[in-house]
Design a protein around this motif. Structure first.
Motif, mmCIF file in Angstrom:
data_model
loop_
_atom_site.group_PDB
_atom_site.id
_atom_site.type_symbol
_atom_site.label_atom_id
_atom_site.label_comp_id
_atom_site.label_asym_id
_atom_site.label_seq_id
_atom_site.Cartn_x
_atom_site.Cartn_y
_atom_site.Cartn_z
ATOM 1 N N PHE A 131 0.812 -1.154 0.039
ATOM 2 C CA PHE A 131 -0.145 -0.173 0.045
ATOM 3 C C PHE A 131 0.834 1.350 0.109
ATOM 4 O O PHE A 131 2.172 1.397 0.613
ATOM 5 C CB PHE A 131 -0.874 -0.101 1.302
ATOM 6 C CG PHE A 131 -2.027 -1.029 1.373
ATOM 7 C CD1 PHE A 131 -3.210 -0.897 0.394
ATOM 8 C CD2 PHE A 131 -1.904 -1.977 2.423
ATOM 9 C CE1 PHE A 131 -3.953 -1.720 0.747
ATOM 10 C CE2 PHE A 131 -2.922 -2.909 2.201
ATOM 11 C CZ PHE A 131 -4.034 -2.696 1.440
ATOM 12 N N ILE A 146 0.107 6.177 -0.210
ATOM 13 C CA ILE A 146 -0.842 7.135 -0.095
ATOM 14 C C ILE A 146 -0.122 7.900 -1.383
ATOM 15 O O ILE A 146 0.703 8.290 -1.575
ATOM 16 C CB ILE A 146 -0.806 7.920 1.230
ATOM 17 C CG1 ILE A 146 -0.863 7.064 2.382
ATOM 18 C CG2 ILE A 146 -1.603 9.314 0.892
ATOM 19 C CD1 ILE A 146 -2.394 6.818 2.587
ATOM 20 N N VAL A 154 -5.781 5.898 -0.513
ATOM 21 C CA VAL A 154 -4.961 4.552 -0.469
ATOM 22 C C VAL A 154 -4.522 3.749 -1.824
ATOM 23 O O VAL A 154 -5.817 3.279 -2.402
ATOM 24 C CB VAL A 154 -5.377 3.748 0.600
ATOM 25 C CG1 VAL A 154 -4.850 2.349 0.798
ATOM 26 C CG2 VAL A 154 -5.668 4.434 2.022
ATOM 27 N N CYS A 211 -2.255 0.425 11.269
ATOM 28 C CA CYS A 211 -1.599 0.253 9.893
ATOM 29 C C CYS A 211 -2.495 -1.061 9.301
ATOM 30 O O CYS A 211 -2.860 -2.166 9.726
ATOM 31 C CB CYS A 211 -0.446 0.353 9.879
ATOM 32 S SG CYS A 211 0.535 -1.004 10.094
ATOM 33 N N TYR A 212 -2.358 -0.759 7.996
ATOM 34 C CA TYR A 212 -2.969 -1.901 6.859
ATOM 35 C C TYR A 212 -1.970 -2.979 6.508
ATOM 36 O O TYR A 212 -1.108 -2.662 5.832
ATOM 37 C CB TYR A 212 -3.652 -1.394 5.942
ATOM 38 C CG TYR A 212 -4.724 -0.267 6.311
ATOM 39 C CD1 TYR A 212 -5.534 -0.693 7.239
ATOM 40 C CD2 TYR A 212 -4.781 1.060 5.519
ATOM 41 C CE1 TYR A 212 -6.859 0.413 7.610
ATOM 42 C CE2 TYR A 212 -5.906 1.967 5.692
ATOM 43 C CZ TYR A 212 -6.820 1.687 6.945
ATOM 44 O OH TYR A 212 -7.794 2.404 7.166
ATOM 45 N N TYR A 254 -7.652 -2.908 5.464
ATOM 46 C CA TYR A 254 -8.123 -1.556 4.851
ATOM 47 C C TYR A 254 -9.579 -1.709 4.191
ATOM 48 O O TYR A 254 -10.471 -0.855 4.383
ATOM 49 C CB TYR A 254 -7.283 -1.301 3.539
ATOM 50 C CG TYR A 254 -7.700 -0.216 2.802
ATOM 51 C CD1 TYR A 254 -7.859 1.084 3.233
ATOM 52 C CD2 TYR A 254 -7.745 -0.707 1.306
ATOM 53 C CE1 TYR A 254 -8.376 2.042 2.194
ATOM 54 C CE2 TYR A 254 -8.267 0.314 0.416
ATOM 55 C CZ TYR A 254 -8.338 1.697 0.977
ATOM 56 O OH TYR A 254 -8.813 2.727 -0.051
ATOM 57 N N THR A 295 3.648 -0.127 3.593
ATOM 58 C CA THR A 295 1.964 0.085 3.909
ATOM 59 C C THR A 295 1.778 1.372 4.202
ATOM 60 O O THR A 295 2.678 2.211 4.336
ATOM 61 C CB THR A 295 1.585 -1.174 4.729
ATOM 62 O OG1 THR A 295 0.118 -0.913 4.452
ATOM 63 C CG2 THR A 295 1.951 -0.804 6.146
ATOM 64 N N VAL A 296 0.450 1.636 4.817
ATOM 65 C CA VAL A 296 -0.065 2.814 5.036
ATOM 66 C C VAL A 296 -0.880 2.731 6.212
ATOM 67 O O VAL A 296 -1.099 1.639 6.895
ATOM 68 C CB VAL A 296 -0.866 3.615 4.192
ATOM 69 C CG1 VAL A 296 -0.044 3.775 2.822
ATOM 70 C CG2 VAL A 296 -2.207 2.823 3.784
ATOM 71 N N ASN A 328 -3.941 4.070 9.187
ATOM 72 C CA ASN A 328 -5.496 4.415 8.755
ATOM 73 C C ASN A 328 -5.630 5.804 8.882
ATOM 74 O O ASN A 328 -6.595 6.335 8.579
ATOM 75 C CB ASN A 328 -6.132 3.475 9.655
ATOM 76 C CG ASN A 328 -6.008 3.690 11.082
ATOM 77 O OD1 ASN A 328 -5.111 4.504 11.586
ATOM 78 N ND2 ASN A 328 -6.686 2.880 11.862
ATOM 79 N N GLY A 375 -3.529 7.789 6.956
ATOM 80 C CA GLY A 375 -3.004 8.076 5.779
ATOM 81 C C GLY A 375 -1.560 8.489 5.574
ATOM 82 O O GLY A 375 -1.209 9.447 4.595
ATOM 83 N N ASN A 430 2.412 6.901 4.898
ATOM 84 C CA ASN A 430 3.162 5.754 4.545
ATOM 85 C C ASN A 430 3.904 5.341 5.491
ATOM 86 O O ASN A 430 4.330 6.233 6.327
ATOM 87 C CB ASN A 430 4.021 6.365 3.251
ATOM 88 C CG ASN A 430 3.240 6.165 2.119
ATOM 89 O OD1 ASN A 430 2.453 5.560 1.540
ATOM 90 N ND2 ASN A 430 3.367 7.565 1.216
#
Lengths: 365, 365, 365, 365
Positions: C264, C266, C271, D101-102, D109, D309-310, D312, D314, D316
């Protein structure tokens, strides 16, 4: 499922508006091998057809059914039956004046609220003509039931205040009067009452009773698919019905346990009941006695008297509904009640076949 | 679906027998984000709990609910809610004598016929304890409805022949008498009636009324999923209920169109009705007026008088039902009726959200 | 529901046989207010119509759709859409020779076993013509999706051994060749391959790929109604489809977690995923990337070579299937795959609207 | 129905999260009279239990099942079976770092997007532990099928690139290696491959194959409830499955009609097929040959390598997933695939019993 389908294994989907090109129904899950012709279905449709008496709308519809699929060499194939009835008498200009205002007792307002607009011609989807699909499906269900020795008898128990006492029922009279009452004297009294209603530009309601014999014991699925619960949904899904009761119904609520309980006894090898206050249902399952249900039908909302109402842009107004309307819909609704009961029972009969592992073993071995 | 599930989007599945280790319910489709605790559900369960008055069974059950899934940090997560209530007072020896014979008014015979045998302890799945799952789910549905300003008021309208006249209703009394009647004087008369019943080892029925306010216009799905049709299924799925009516119900069948139609008028910008004979439903959709339904409850079938019946090997016999039984189940069924109504409305509210393309556009853009 | 219906809120019911008077579909639950004409539906039907190229059956069918209900003043009304296509070219004598024997690769034997007999004319209900109803419904679903910015692109990825490499896709080519391939050179190679097949009285299969863009995140319902699970049912319900994969599909099974996971990141406030091995689905819900699915279509079973088979009275025999058949059905099945995907997504988009209590609050307040 | 239920007559509803107090399932519609004990269900659960080999999570769960309803005197009663497995090893602190985080390849997500928040402990509802309910239900379905002579054999066909050739299958080996492969040499090669994966903090996928013998001919419901379509939904509803194929599946798409068609012949009085490219399904109905399906399982997304990843909110970020995870879930998923297949077939076997009027007549007369 969206609301136009009904049933789990014997599934009925109706479609069509009063003033579209046609009305119809798809029946899915009908077993293969039932002899079926358009003529057999027509017999049922003719029972709800307009113009059978002075008490029904002057709208002229042949209501001729076509079988579009699901029958081959005179028998059902197990694939969906598509049945269609063309709308032939669509005088939509009759309805133009009700386009912008809400008829009391009708669904104009609620449909506008739900969908943002409505097909205002003759009630659109809420027209009584929607029941054509139900009756066509009911004919198929009834033929299926008859092969199993299950028979439905449906009649008008009361029109307005004129109620036939149960002790005077004569089923042979039902099809000998245009109101489908089981007693010709009371039918005459009801006709007189209706004539007065019509003179006063008013309308009447009534009660329809349906008796089902030959039901095997144990039909219905606990808890939410009880036989009586499913019948209640089926019957209250008919437009003008405002109540249903099974057996003694509301009267049972004022009774005592000692008199309301039906004593069992053995006759031959059969378990029988000395009385039938239960109306043929115990614990939501058929109990072997005749199933008895009653549906309360409200007076036809379309009357020619001036009525107070509102327009869809929020103005108070007075409305006079013209057009062709039944002063009482009870007689034509008799076969609709019978159809919904037949469809429900056909569906639950099929589901019941899997209740025991022994049944599966016998079937598959 | 097999019969233990109910609802399309807000789906309730109950499980459990009277004398198994526990009773429960799974609620699937409950929206995420509703604050929910076991205490809130317990309030509903306590309304149906036995032992609240002299008119209910002496069976002692704490009926304490546990939330096993679907709640995180005090809010629903959108995943299934699993609610469980242990059975603590399982005196199964009480029931051994009814093992081989069919109690009149009960489902013993029909269950044996359907399934080949039955769990004879306390009615098994047909026990009133099955409604625990419904009430737990009804609590969740009611909380959901309350967030939208929809409120249900349910009470005992009559016990046996003692009926509270609508003109004398005082809702503040409902929770001030153990029969949940909206009038203390009539409640006293009903108690007196019940005492006589008990002295005579007999039982009574009654009528429960439910009034729902705050409903948006347009709830319900034509044709078979009409609001009143779905409520009818829901209410008749409750064990002892033998009839339902909406608005004027059976009385409407004897009325005239001119008096049964509810005139519309504009107040502020709202479409209003001068009367509410329709009971808040037009064409199967909510019409903005309070929804009014009544359920007829039969007398408790378990009575201590000797009754004629048969054994499951086909002998006539006389049965005396002992054990712990309610002389009237109406007061405890009040919250069950309310629960089934709440569940039905929650389900149809959700389905209604997709009735217009405009709604989808607003939602997704 | 019996098997001819599909979907929870956007429900499609198909009916009709190859050689009956007509084929059709009822769509229930379509939101009100979508502009809809027969012409718009016809565009989709024309994509599956026979006779578009030398590789499809010579059967001549106009396949003209009629809208029988559910549209008023050019917009959907929220009531069931009934769509009907007459069968015009029903040469049933072509099929008389297969009446008594089972065609290999067809459902003749299994239908006889299930139903006791079958409509042997042209495959009856198992004919490819049944997909007409699906495509008509798919057209409606696609129009609905387009109003929300959701778009489906579907094409032939391979015919027999001729597979278009993903790196060479040019979507502008899809509608410029009769095989609907996204590369004209490969389309030519596939045509050559098919010509050889035809010369050898043989048939070919292929793979269809569908890419869906514009899907909101979160579509699909855990656990059993996952977006990919529902698509799998939808796609495998198409007659000749023998497999489906999502994203990397079977290739993922030989991959490593480190390369199969999509990282993932941004971008703006969105996302995003650096890769799309998942094919746009994570945990059964749409993840914002394009949804990618592939369907494996088997070779047309109807070939003119002599085949060993049996008669329905248990004799070994040799069969030569004559009549009009497609040497490959993949190109005509492209729009069927697209339709089933569109119907599935329309249905799940609607269900998703009730996932949070906040959504209900916004809607009803 | 909301997504946690599956099946029409044999209906399974799962509930529960990874870190709640328990996980469970309600099975509604199971026929009465099947001998059933917790021990029999436990055998199935033990096949998916963690900790059976070095390749599965170190999470320690006894996964002991309790039967809470639906069984009386050792047999199913026809009422809902409620099965519950307590969660005993809930180290929720392990998961606190992934709260915000995702995880790539997971549903974090998409769940946040759909529900507004999620139960982040161990995957919540998307945890592999949800399949406990499926396997418990699959055990019941399998026992039902076994009474009818229907047997499922399920095994690991490939792990990563290590695929057992069909010609070398030895079913007796399946339960003699912890990967459930039908060949011990390939199992050893797969173990070696997995060790390398683990050393590299990576994970692997694989393909599971299921073969079902003893199926009667004609099981499945045209059109949308085809046997293969329903199996596809069932199998793709399992978390990590990205594809399914029936019989020759994707390979059939590159084959010719002349070789893909299975010739029929008569042996004794039976209709047989010389080959089984169809995988036991013709026209969506079982054809009497063994049903063969394959499911593609992606590599476990939880790996200990750092991943981009990111959060929640927004941002990185880089994530290292710790905690207890399977380097490959294929072996434990074998019994899940088998369970979903068994449930599907039990359901369709029951529906099939009503396909002919003759069946109803025999049953009810």
């Amino acid at each position: 499922m969206a609301g136009s389908s009904y049933g789990t294994l014997f599934t009925v989907t109706t479609w069509g508006e009063s003033h579209g090109p046609a009305i119809g129904v798809v029946i899915d899950g009908c077993p293969a091998g039932i002899p079926l012709s358009a003529e057999q279905i027509q017999v049922f449709l003719d029972r709800r057809k307009p113009g059978q008496s002075r008490f029904s709308t002057a709208r002229k519809e042949a209501d001729q059914v076509q079988i579009l699929s699901g029958v081959f060499n005179g028998k059902t194939t197990g694939t969906p039956l598509s049945l269609l009835v063309p709308n032939t008498d669509q005088r939509s200009h009759d309805y133009s004046r009700i386009k912008d205002c809400y008829r009391p007792g009708h669904a104009d307002y609620t449909f506008d609220a739900k969908y943002g607009f409505r097909d205002y011609r003759g009630g659109g989807r809420t027209s009584g003509r929607e029941t054509i699909g139900r009756v066509a499906a009911g004919a198929v269900a009834s033929l299926l039931l008859e092969e199993l020795g299950i028979h439905l008898t449906t009649y008008t128990r009361s029109i307005g205040p004129v109620q036939v006492p149960a002790s005077t029922y004569d089923y042979f009279c039902i099809h000998k009067n245009s109101l489908y009452m089981p007693n010709l004297e009371y039918a005459q009294a009801a006709e007189d009452y209706l004539k007065t209603c019509m003179e006063q530009q008013d309308s009447a309601g009534g009660v329809i009773e349906c008796v089902i014999t030959g039901l095997p014991v144990g039909i219905g699925e606990p808890v939410f698919e009880k036989l009586d619960a499913r019948l209640a949904q089926a019957i209250l899904s008919i437009g003008a019905v405002k109540g249903i009761e099974i057996g003694d119904g509301f009267a049972a609520s004022a009774s005592l346990g000692s008199s309301n309980n039906d004593a069992f006894y053995i006759e031959g090898n059969e378990v029988c009941k000395r009385t039938n206050h239960s109306g043929g249902v115990l614990g939501g399952l058929s109990d072997g006695s005749p199933l008895v249900l009653r549906a309360a039908v409200k007076p036809t909302p379309s009357i020619s008297q001036p009525q107070q109402t509102v327009t869809n842009d929020g103005q108070n107004t007075t409305l006079i509904v013209t057009g062709r309307h039944d002063p009482v819909i009870v007689p034509r609704a008799v076969v609709v009640v019978e159809s919904m009961a037949a469809i429900t029972i056909a569906d639950l009969l099929m589901t019941n076949m899997t209740s025991q592992m022994e049944h599966l073993k016998k079937f598959y071995k």
